[in-house]
Design a protein around this motif. Structure first.
Motif, PDB file in Angstrom:
ATOM      1  N   TYR A 340     151.500  68.606 -57.182  1.00 45.88           N
ATOM      2  CA  TYR A 340     152.676  69.275 -57.390  1.00 45.88           C
ATOM      3  C   TYR A 340     152.620  70.008 -55.644  1.00 45.88           C
ATOM      4  CZ  TYR A 340     151.470  68.460 -61.836  1.00 45.88           C
ATOM      5  OH  TYR A 340     151.821  68.090 -63.787  1.00 45.88           O
ATOM      6  N   ALA A 341     154.273  70.719 -55.360  1.00 45.77           N
ATOM      7  CA  ALA A 341     154.688  70.854 -54.551  1.00 45.77           C
ATOM      8  C   ALA A 341     154.112  72.677 -54.938  1.00 45.77           C
ATOM      9  CB  ALA A 341     156.230  70.840 -54.401  1.00 45.77           C
ATOM     10  N   ASP A 342     153.715  72.950 -53.590  1.00 44.58           N
ATOM     11  CA  ASP A 342     153.331  74.351 -53.646  1.00 44.58           C
ATOM     12  C   ASP A 342     151.988  74.834 -54.617  1.00 44.58           C
ATOM     13  OD1 ASP A 342     155.852  74.575 -52.335  1.00 44.58           O
ATOM     14  OD2 ASP A 342     156.383  76.922 -53.154  1.00 44.58           O
ATOM     15  N   GLY A 343     151.062  73.778 -55.724  1.00 44.73           N
ATOM     16  CA  GLY A 343     150.538  74.322 -56.194  1.00 44.73           C
ATOM     17  C   GLY A 343     150.546  74.468 -57.375  1.00 44.73           C
ATOM     18  N   GLU A 344     152.196  74.481 -57.790  1.00 41.43           N
ATOM     19  CA  GLU A 344     152.606  74.593 -59.094  1.00 41.43           C
ATOM     20  C   GLU A 344     152.550  73.971 -60.219  1.00 41.43           C
ATOM     21  OE1 GLU A 344     154.031  78.002 -61.670  1.00 41.43           O
ATOM     22  OE2 GLU A 344     153.646  78.215 -59.562  1.00 41.43           O
ATOM     23  N   ASP A 345     152.407  74.008 -61.389  1.00 42.69           N
ATOM     24  CA  ASP A 345     151.876  72.509 -61.515  1.00 42.69           C
ATOM     25  C   ASP A 345     153.342  72.465 -62.724  1.00 42.69           C
ATOM     26  OD1 ASP A 345     151.823  71.061 -64.416  1.00 42.69           O
ATOM     27  OD2 ASP A 345     149.210  71.274 -64.398  1.00 42.69           O
ATOM     28  N   THR A 346     154.578  71.689 -62.409  1.00 41.70           N
ATOM     29  CA  THR A 346     155.710  71.886 -63.183  1.00 41.70           C
ATOM     30  C   THR A 346     155.375  71.509 -64.377  1.00 41.70           C
ATOM     31  OG1 THR A 346     156.017  70.923 -60.913  1.00 41.70           O
ATOM     32  CG2 THR A 346     158.205  70.279 -62.711  1.00 41.70           C
ATOM     33  N   ILE A 347     154.555  70.710 -64.948  1.00 45.37           N
ATOM     34  CA  ILE A 347     154.386  70.220 -66.130  1.00 45.37           C
ATOM     35  C   ILE A 347     154.568  71.066 -67.333  1.00 45.37           C
ATOM     36  CG2 ILE A 347     153.675  68.472 -67.592  1.00 45.37           C
ATOM     37  CD1 ILE A 347     155.579  66.795 -65.598  1.00 45.37           C
ATOM     38  N   GLU A 348     153.089  71.690 -66.716  1.00 47.32           N
ATOM     39  CA  GLU A 348     152.498  73.120 -67.634  1.00 47.32           C
ATOM     40  C   GLU A 348     153.930  73.945 -67.765  1.00 47.32           C
ATOM     41  OE1 GLU A 348     149.339  75.017 -69.327  1.00 47.32           O
ATOM     42  OE2 GLU A 348     149.814  72.795 -68.613  1.00 47.32           O
ATOM     43  N   PHE A 349     154.666  74.511 -66.988  1.00 47.82           N
ATOM     44  CA  PHE A 349     155.508  74.925 -66.961  1.00 47.82           C
ATOM     45  C   PHE A 349     156.734  74.729 -67.538  1.00 47.82           C
ATOM     46  CE2 PHE A 349     160.734  75.759 -64.925  1.00 47.82           C
ATOM     47  CZ  PHE A 349     160.230  76.572 -65.266  1.00 47.82           C
ATOM     48  N   LEU A 350     157.447  73.552 -67.779  1.00 41.90           N
ATOM     49  CA  LEU A 350     157.749  72.092 -68.060  1.00 41.90           C
ATOM     50  C   LEU A 350     157.267  72.660 -69.924  1.00 41.90           C
ATOM     51  CD1 LEU A 350     158.752  70.278 -66.158  1.00 41.90           C
ATOM     52  CD2 LEU A 350     160.647  72.087 -67.130  1.00 41.90           C
ATOM     53  N   LEU A 351     156.755  72.385 -70.216  1.00 41.93           N
ATOM     54  CA  LEU A 351     155.618  72.263 -71.444  1.00 41.93           C
ATOM     55  C   LEU A 351     155.612  73.517 -72.618  1.00 41.93           C
ATOM     56  CD1 LEU A 351     153.213  69.472 -71.692  1.00 41.93           C
ATOM     57  CD2 LEU A 351     155.711  68.917 -72.418  1.00 41.93           C
ATOM     58  N   LYS A 352     155.194  74.628 -71.689  1.00 37.68           N
ATOM     59  CA  LYS A 352     154.716  76.299 -71.794  1.00 37.68           C
ATOM     60  C   LYS A 352     155.683  77.801 -72.065  1.00 37.68           C
ATOM     61  CE  LYS A 352     150.307  74.477 -72.817  1.00 37.68           C
ATOM     62  NZ  LYS A 352     148.265  75.216 -72.158  1.00 37.68           N
ATOM     63  N   ARG A 353     156.360  77.258 -70.372  1.00 38.97           N
ATOM     64  CA  ARG A 353     157.068  78.856 -70.015  1.00 38.97           C
ATOM     65  C   ARG A 353     158.458  78.622 -70.299  1.00 38.97           C
ATOM     66  NH1 ARG A 353     154.804  78.887 -64.039  1.00 38.97           N
ATOM     67  NH2 ARG A 353     156.721  80.521 -63.849  1.00 38.97           N
ATOM     68  N   CYS A 354     158.761  77.204 -70.176  1.00 40.68           N
ATOM     69  CA  CYS A 354     160.457  77.245 -69.996  1.00 40.68           C
ATOM     70  C   CYS A 354     160.975  77.551 -71.251  1.00 40.68           C
ATOM     71  CB  CYS A 354     160.693  75.279 -69.742  1.00 40.68           C
ATOM     72  SG  CYS A 354     162.160  74.568 -69.829  1.00 40.68           S
TER      73      CYS A 354
END
Length: 354
Positions: A340-354
């Protein structure tokens, strides 16, 4: 549309892209809707090259090869198996502000949003606007469920639930203000570095040249700086990268080389150069086109601490036995789906923080 169906749709896109490689561009049998899209995509490749002189056909096809290799059912399944999709029942609209430094640089975000079941609203860079809309249309044909869930805009993003935005450090400040009321991932400038010891083989140096020169050094995964021991002999590096000398035949690269060389000479900076690459001692991680910065080190532990302090500026570290998270020489431009770019887990963001 369940996760399995979304994986299958993107794997079909991967098979479509497999027809376009540096070794051979050839139409294959059994590719869905090829009669509608094959010739059209060839045209889009040509348009992308005409529109942006940095997007040579070689670099475009290199990017397509990478995505073709990544978009298989097995790789997509392996990437996503650690995530819990069962609670992701609410459809969101996610805006993406894309960069345009290398071909399809925003595709991973586009893939991530759709693979999570959300809708996507894309604002492309004017430098890279030909390829993705065409591939999105192909996705809508192989999986009609995507229709109405993919949109592009040339205006400001509006009516969205979350955003992923990539830009410079300056634009990031604007993004942070403008998107302050929604969940967001804001990406800034990053560069990649290599750690050399003087014990590298000629093959290592040749591989490193791919990390330096691919996409003309414009990507965040491009090596823009090397750390070398005191007294390092740069002849080995120059010898290893010499097979890339034809890069100077690209007019835009040559213009940047001439301009930056003139600036360095007039500023009385000490540089080493070989006719297509300049090497300059500098503390910054971000070097201009046709320039590779370097710093010397005495102690590897001190260097590790230095890099840890600068980790928000660094995308990849290329080395051999220096750190557990290192990238092998020649592999920075071949990221896996979970890189992931910048080490930011994009899938985790989209599933839990979005």
């Amino acid at each position: 549309m369940d996760l399995t169906s979304r994986i299958e749709a993107f794997s079909k896109l991967g098979k479509f892209l497999s027809q376009f490689s540096r070794e051979k561009i050839a139409e294959k049998e059994d590719i869905p809707f090829n009669e509608l899209f094959y010739d059209g995509f060839l045209h889009q490749i040509n348009l992308a090259e005409e529109h942006n002189a940095w997007f040579t056909k070689d670099n475009i096809l290199y990017a397509l090869e990478g995505w073709s290799a990544a978009l298989t059912s097995q790789k997509l399944t392996n990437w996503l198996e650690k995530y819990d999709f069962s609670s992701n029942t609410e459809l969101k609209k996610v805006g993406i502000v894309m960069a345009g430094n290398i071909p399809l640089v925003g595709f991973h975000d586009f893939l991530s949003v759709l693979i999570c079941g959300h809708s996507v609203l894309v604002k492309q860079s004017s430098n890279d606007r030909n390829l993705l809309p065409f591939l999105a249309k192909y996705l809508e044909y192989v999986a009609p469920e995507f229709k109405g869930r993919i949109a592009f805009t040339e205006d400001k993003l509006e009516d969205f639930d979350a955003v992923i935005a990539t830009g410079s450090n300056n634009t990031a400040r604007y993004f942070e203000y403008y998107f302050k009321d929604v969940p967001s991932i804001i990406r800034k400038n990053r560069n990649s570095v290599a750690i050399l010891t003087g014990n590298e083989t000629e093959e290592d140096m040749q591989a490193l040249s791919e990390d330096i020169f691919r996409y003309y050094g414009l990507g965040c995964r491009s090596v823009s700086k090397v750390f070398v021991p005191k007294g390092y002999d740069f002849d080995a590096l120059f010898k290893g990268v010499y097979h890339q000398s034809a890069i100077i035949e690209t007019a835009k690269y040559a213009n940047n080389y001439d301009y930056n060389k003139a600036v360095y000479i007039m500023s009385q900076f000490d540089i080493l150069e070989n006719g297509f690459l300049m090497i300059k001692e500098d503390e910054s991680c971000s070097s201009p086109i046709a320039t590779l910065f370097y710093e010397t080190y005495k102690d590897t532990n001190e260097l590790k601490e230095r890099l840890k302090n600068d980790e928000d500026q660094i995308q990849c570290i290329v080395s051999k036995g220096f750190t557990d998270s290192e990238i092998t020489f020649g592999q920075t431009q071949c990221p896996e789906l979970n890189d992931y770019a910048d080490g930011e887990d994009t899938i985790e963001f989209l599933l839990k923080r979005c």
